[in-house]
Design an enzyme around this catalytic site. Structure first.
Site, PDB file in Angstrom:
ATOM      1  N   GLY A  46     129.833  23.319  50.446  1.00  0.00           N
ATOM      2  CA  GLY A  46     129.184  22.195  51.131  1.00  0.00           C
ATOM      3  C   GLY A  46     127.755  22.052  50.671  1.00  0.00           C
ATOM      4  CD  GLN A  51     121.958  22.691  51.000  1.00  0.00           C
ATOM      5  OE1 GLN A  51     122.987  22.116  51.309  1.00  0.00           O
ATOM      6  NE2 GLN A  51     121.940  23.970  50.652  1.00  0.00           N
ATOM      7  CB  CYS A  88     122.746  28.564  52.939  1.00  0.00           C
ATOM      8  SG  CYS A  88     121.941  26.972  52.746  1.00  0.00           S
ATOM      9  CG  LEU A  89     124.991  26.114  47.647  1.00  0.00           C
ATOM     10  CD1 LEU A  89     125.361  24.711  47.177  1.00  0.00           C
ATOM     11  CD2 LEU A  89     125.517  27.157  46.673  1.00  0.00           C
ATOM     12  CG  HIS A 130     125.858  25.532  56.819  1.00  0.00           C
ATOM     13  ND1 HIS A 130     125.629  26.892  56.760  1.00  0.00           N
ATOM     14  CD2 HIS A 130     125.128  24.998  55.815  1.00  0.00           C
ATOM     15  CE1 HIS A 130     124.774  27.148  55.772  1.00  0.00           C
ATOM     16  NE2 HIS A 130     124.464  26.014  55.172  1.00  0.00           N
ATOM     17  CD  GLU A 131     126.660  21.813  54.118  1.00  0.00           C
ATOM     18  OE1 GLU A 131     125.462  21.602  53.845  1.00  0.00           O
ATOM     19  OE2 GLU A 131     127.255  22.840  53.755  1.00  0.00           O
ATOM     20  CG  HIS A 134     121.359  22.128  55.248  1.00  0.00           C
ATOM     21  ND1 HIS A 134     120.298  22.918  54.894  1.00  0.00           N
ATOM     22  CD2 HIS A 134     122.464  22.804  54.844  1.00  0.00           C
ATOM     23  CE1 HIS A 134     120.738  24.023  54.303  1.00  0.00           C
ATOM     24  NE2 HIS A 134     122.059  23.985  54.263  1.00  0.00           N
TER      25      HIS A 134
HETATM   26 NI    NI Z   1     123.329  25.419  53.514  1.00  0.00          NI
END
Ligand code: NI
Length: 168
Positions: A46, A51, A88-89, A130-131, A134
């Site tokens: 995701g 991000q 998380c990226l 989660h997204e 963000h």
């Molecule tokens: Ni993340």
């Protein structure tokens, strides 16, 4: 399509609230395509627009059932709770357990501007939560319960026969 630079931890843009998308134009559809390509390149499941440095309410994900793009996503119903591991990226080399709803219903616009709803459980629900966090400047490390070491994570994945990384 193009790979974009993934912003990490210290970047203040990750802490800002993203603005609603008012008009679905080429810039938004290109952004979503680029987000997916960037996510696949980084082995994530995701990704959210901030991000890649864009403060717009847009997320993309693929938890194994194909790519999905959501504009102005909003959790309208939720039930239960589940604790599981997240990554998380934007938070490299850190994994932790987070409590999330077991079931969510999310409304959103697709890339044609059509209003849709989706119901999700498990990793799909977790990823949506989660997204969407963000988009409000929230990172999973703000709410993790326990840190999980890389070694324990690999062991758990081997035990579950689950090869897929769950970075979001
Ligand atoms: Ni993340």
């Amino acid at each position: 399509m193009a790979i974009r630079v993934i912003r990490t931890d210290e970047d203040p843009i990750l802490r800002k609230r993203s603005r609603e998308v008012k008009e679905i134009n080429d810039r938004i559809t290109t952004l979503l395509d680029d987000m997916l390509e960037t996510m696949y390149e980084a082995d994530g499941v995701g990704i959210a627009a901030p991000q890649v440095g864009i403060l717009r309410r847009a997320i993309a994900l693929d938890v194994g059932d194909g790519p999905m793009k959501l504009i102005n996503p909003e959790i309208i119903e939720q039930e239960g709770s589940e604790i599981d591991v997240e990554g998380c990226l934007s938070v490299p080399n850190f994994n932790g357990t987070v409590e999330r709803p077991a079931w969510v219903k999310v409304k959103y616009l697709d890339e044609t501007g059509e209003q849709k709803e989706v119901e999700a459980t498990g990793l799909f629900a977790r990823c949506l939560c989660h997204e969407i966090d963000h988009l409000d400047g929230i990172l999973f490390r703000d709410k993790y319960i326990d840190e999980i070491s890389r070694e324990d994570l690999i062991k758990a994945r081997e035990a579950n026969d689950d090869e897929k990384d769950t970075q979001q």
